[in-house]
Design an enzyme around this catalytic site. Structure first.
Site: not given
Length: 168
Positions: A101-102, A105
């Site tokens: 994933d980028d 969070d």
């Protein structure tokens, strides 16, 4: 007391490509991997870069919606599950599978995917403190109050200086 203004962290295409290649470099020591599962949409670009660098041809996606207005994370919705053929690789629990994933969070999305593939290697380009424990490999950690502006979300626009009250 007013909550702090989120810090802005704009990432250019060049920077993102360098960071994704750095991730591939780091992951080369953790493999080999039979497949990549990218978390859409943010994981699509780094997964393509990592797949090229590590010569991984089997690429799958898991589609999870969490950001509904580009600023706040809402309820998670799995829009597309991981294909059974990919889930069956290795030990059937993700061994030999690389999840990309980028960004991690809050860790909510990562937790859902970890439950699907508990033995997979989870990698992100960027990590925030709340989600960082769920990731095996990442390149850059940013503070929880930082908003990363990815190159696919940006156009060219003037940025006022920080001294003039800009968010960062």
């Amino acid at each position: 007391m007013t909550p702090p203004t989120p810090k802005a962290f704009p990432v250019s295409w060049d920077q993102f490509h360098r960071d994704a290649r750095a991730l591939a470099w780091r992951l080369a020591e953790s493999g080999p991997f039979e497949a990549i599962v990218c978390i859409t949409r943010g994981g699509l670009v780094p997964a393509a870069i990592v797949a090229r660098e590590l010569e991984i041809r089997m690429i799958e996606s898991v589609c999870i919606a969490s950001y509904h207005d580009y600023k706040s994370q809402g309820g998670l919705q799995v829009l597309k599950e991981i294909a059974p053929a990919v889930k069956a690789l290795g030990d059937g629990r993700g061994k030999g599978v690389l999840v990309i994933d980028d960004l991690v969070d809050t860790g909510k999305t990562a937790k859902v995917v970890r439950e699907m593939l508990p033995n997979a290697h989870f990698a992100t380009v960027y990590a925030k403190p709340a989600g960082r424990p769920l990731v095996d490999t990442f390149i850059t950690e940013v503070s929880q109050d930082t908003w990363i502006y990815f190159p696919w979300d940006l156009g060219y626009a003037f940025q006022p200086p920080i001294r003039d009250g800009a968010a960062g």
